[in-house]
Scaffold this active site. Structure first.
Site, PDB file in Angstrom:
ATOM      1  N   ASN A   9     -19.689 -19.206 -28.700  1.00  0.00           N
ATOM      2  CA  ASN A   9     -18.813 -19.669 -29.823  1.00  0.00           C
ATOM      3  C   ASN A   9     -19.136 -19.081 -31.316  1.00  0.00           C
ATOM      4  O   ASN A   9     -20.102 -19.213 -31.736  1.00  0.00           O
ATOM      5  CB  ASN A   9     -19.096 -21.108 -30.011  1.00  0.00           C
ATOM      6  N   LYS A  11     -17.761 -19.359 -34.063  1.00  0.00           N
ATOM      7  CA  LYS A  11     -17.641 -20.154 -35.356  1.00  0.00           C
ATOM      8  C   LYS A  11     -16.867 -19.367 -36.361  1.00  0.00           C
ATOM      9  O   LYS A  11     -16.111 -18.191 -35.836  1.00  0.00           O
ATOM     10  CB  LYS A  11     -18.993 -20.836 -35.698  1.00  0.00           C
ATOM     11  N   HIS A  94     -15.361 -29.559 -30.478  1.00  0.00           N
ATOM     12  CA  HIS A  94     -16.790 -29.458 -31.124  1.00  0.00           C
ATOM     13  C   HIS A  94     -17.277 -30.347 -32.022  1.00  0.00           C
ATOM     14  O   HIS A  94     -16.662 -30.983 -32.748  1.00  0.00           O
ATOM     15  CB  HIS A  94     -16.738 -27.946 -31.637  1.00  0.00           C
ATOM     16  N   GLU A  96     -18.598 -29.772 -34.791  1.00  0.00           N
ATOM     17  CA  GLU A  96     -18.225 -29.434 -36.098  1.00  0.00           C
ATOM     18  C   GLU A  96     -17.007 -29.788 -36.389  1.00  0.00           C
ATOM     19  O   GLU A  96     -16.639 -30.140 -37.600  1.00  0.00           O
ATOM     20  CB  GLU A  96     -18.710 -28.024 -36.335  1.00  0.00           C
ATOM     21  N   GLU A 166     -23.358 -30.960 -25.881  1.00  0.00           N
ATOM     22  CA  GLU A 166     -24.192 -30.090 -27.077  1.00  0.00           C
ATOM     23  C   GLU A 166     -24.613 -31.352 -27.930  1.00  0.00           C
ATOM     24  O   GLU A 166     -23.798 -32.012 -28.610  1.00  0.00           O
ATOM     25  CB  GLU A 166     -23.040 -29.238 -27.996  1.00  0.00           C
ATOM     26  N   GLY A 172     -27.850 -25.239 -34.005  1.00  0.00           N
ATOM     27  CA  GLY A 172     -28.239 -24.362 -34.974  1.00  0.00           C
ATOM     28  C   GLY A 172     -29.423 -24.758 -35.823  1.00  0.00           C
ATOM     29  O   GLY A 172     -29.804 -24.356 -36.832  1.00  0.00           O
ATOM     30  N   SER A 212     -29.051 -24.333 -29.407  1.00  0.00           N
ATOM     31  CA  SER A 212     -30.009 -23.388 -29.761  1.00  0.00           C
ATOM     32  C   SER A 212     -30.448 -22.846 -28.395  1.00  0.00           C
ATOM     33  O   SER A 212     -31.646 -22.558 -27.940  1.00  0.00           O
ATOM     34  CB  SER A 212     -31.269 -24.248 -30.264  1.00  0.00           C
ATOM     35  N   GLY A 233     -24.038 -20.435 -29.729  1.00  0.00           N
ATOM     36  CA  GLY A 233     -23.622 -20.250 -31.117  1.00  0.00           C
ATOM     37  C   GLY A 233     -24.445 -19.062 -31.404  1.00  0.00           C
ATOM     38  O   GLY A 233     -23.958 -17.999 -31.405  1.00  0.00           O
ATOM     39  N   GLY A 234     -25.414 -19.228 -32.496  1.00  0.00           N
ATOM     40  CA  GLY A 234     -26.072 -18.044 -33.004  1.00  0.00           C
ATOM     41  C   GLY A 234     -26.426 -16.883 -32.239  1.00  0.00           C
ATOM     42  O   GLY A 234     -26.232 -15.872 -32.617  1.00  0.00           O
TER      43      GLY A 234
HETATM   44  P1  13P Z   1     -26.510 -22.608 -31.521  1.00  0.00           P
HETATM   45  O1  13P Z   1     -26.435 -22.070 -30.260  1.00  0.00           O
HETATM   46  O2  13P Z   1     -26.367 -21.954 -32.782  1.00  0.00           O
HETATM   47  O3  13P Z   1     -27.224 -23.906 -31.819  1.00  0.00           O
HETATM   48  O4  13P Z   1     -24.918 -23.570 -31.479  1.00  0.00           O
HETATM   49  C1  13P Z   1     -24.338 -24.044 -30.508  1.00  0.00           C
HETATM   50  C2  13P Z   1     -22.974 -24.450 -30.288  1.00  0.00           C
HETATM   51  O5  13P Z   1     -22.541 -25.214 -31.439  1.00  0.00           O
HETATM   52  C3  13P Z   1     -22.035 -23.777 -29.637  1.00  0.00           C
HETATM   53  O6  13P Z   1     -20.803 -24.339 -29.573  1.00  0.00           O
END
Ligand code: 13P
Length: 249
Positions: A9, A11, A94, A96, A166, A172, A212, A233-234
């Protein structure tokens, strides 16, 4: 059918040039596992990414969509628009989206229905915030997020649904759920599905972990019996790291 899946993802990251460069780097990677691989670029780059990834074995998926088919919803994108650029899968719910854009279980149920009506596969995200975890309320929260948005569906719909747990406190933050915490919650999610729909749906639905997830911890998390992959994510913003996670199975 339960599958191993690793989805990145992205983002709100990567402009056109950065997207092209990351896609090129991803296409140069070698996959040594059976995991399905997906990436979710921003909407402005989604059509070009879907085209660039054709035949690569990597699927371009959407980060969100609106529940209406068309109309006066400035800034929004419909399921049929996603399909028109070759997208087959959409991430919904999600944390967010829930936190910053006020997405509720009710709006998510509508989005789920619209996606399924358009034959889109859904990666449905949910997870508790830190206060819920601290008060040991995480299972009740997750159960209500799943049941409020999904339990109006019939069992057949789950052929097109992937679940993604999640925990918000792990997104993050560099703080990952321990493999045991992930396994416990994934087993609970499967039990929740089994209670409502029976063991076939529970055993055939893929449940991903997100929060993470990195090359250094993916192997241990993915080794747990009820963890079918990750939503990343990251670490998905770097092709080497992302494929180290894909190849962690
Ligand atoms: P991180 O891997 O950056 O923690 O993000 C996870 C995420 O929100 C994937 O949708």
């Amino acid at each position: 059918m339960r599958k191993q899946i690793v989805a990145g993802n992205w983002k709100m990251n990567n402009d056109v040039a950065q997207t092209e460069s990351l896609l090129a780097n991803l296409k140069n990677q070698t996959k040594t596992t059976n995991a399905e691989v997906m990436v979710a670029p921003t909407f402005v780059n989604l059509a070009s990414a879907a085209k660039a990834l054709e035949g690569s074995g990597i699927e371009a998926v959407a980060q969100n969509m609106h529940f209406a088919e068309s109309g006066a919803y400035t800034g929004e994108i419909s399921a049929s628009m996603l399909k028109s650029v070759g997208v087959k899968t959409v991430i919904l719910g999600h944390s967010e989206r829930r936190e910053y854009f006020n997405e509720t279980d009710e709006t998510l149920a509508k989005k789920v229905d619209a996606a399924l009506a358009n034959n889109l596969r859904i990666i449905f995200c949910f997870g508790e915030v830190l206060a819920d975890r601290k008060s040991n309320n995480q299972e009740a929260v997750v159960e209500s997020q799943i049941s409020n948005a999904l339990f109006h569906l019939n069992a057949d719909a789950y052929k097109n649904i992937v679940l993604a747990y999640e925990p918000v406190w792990a997104i993050g933050t560099g703080e990952t759920a321990s493999p045991e915490q992930a396994q416990d919650m994934h087993a609970f999610i499967r039990k929740t599905l089994a209670t409502k729909y029976g063991s076939d749906v529970a055993n055939n639905t893929s449940v991903l972990y997100g929060g993470s997830c990195k090359p250094g911890n993916a192997k241990e998390i993915f080794s747990k019996p009820d963890v079918d992959g990750g939503l990343i994510g990251g670490a998905a913003l770097n092709a080497d790291d992302f494929f180290a996670i894909v190849n962690a199975f």
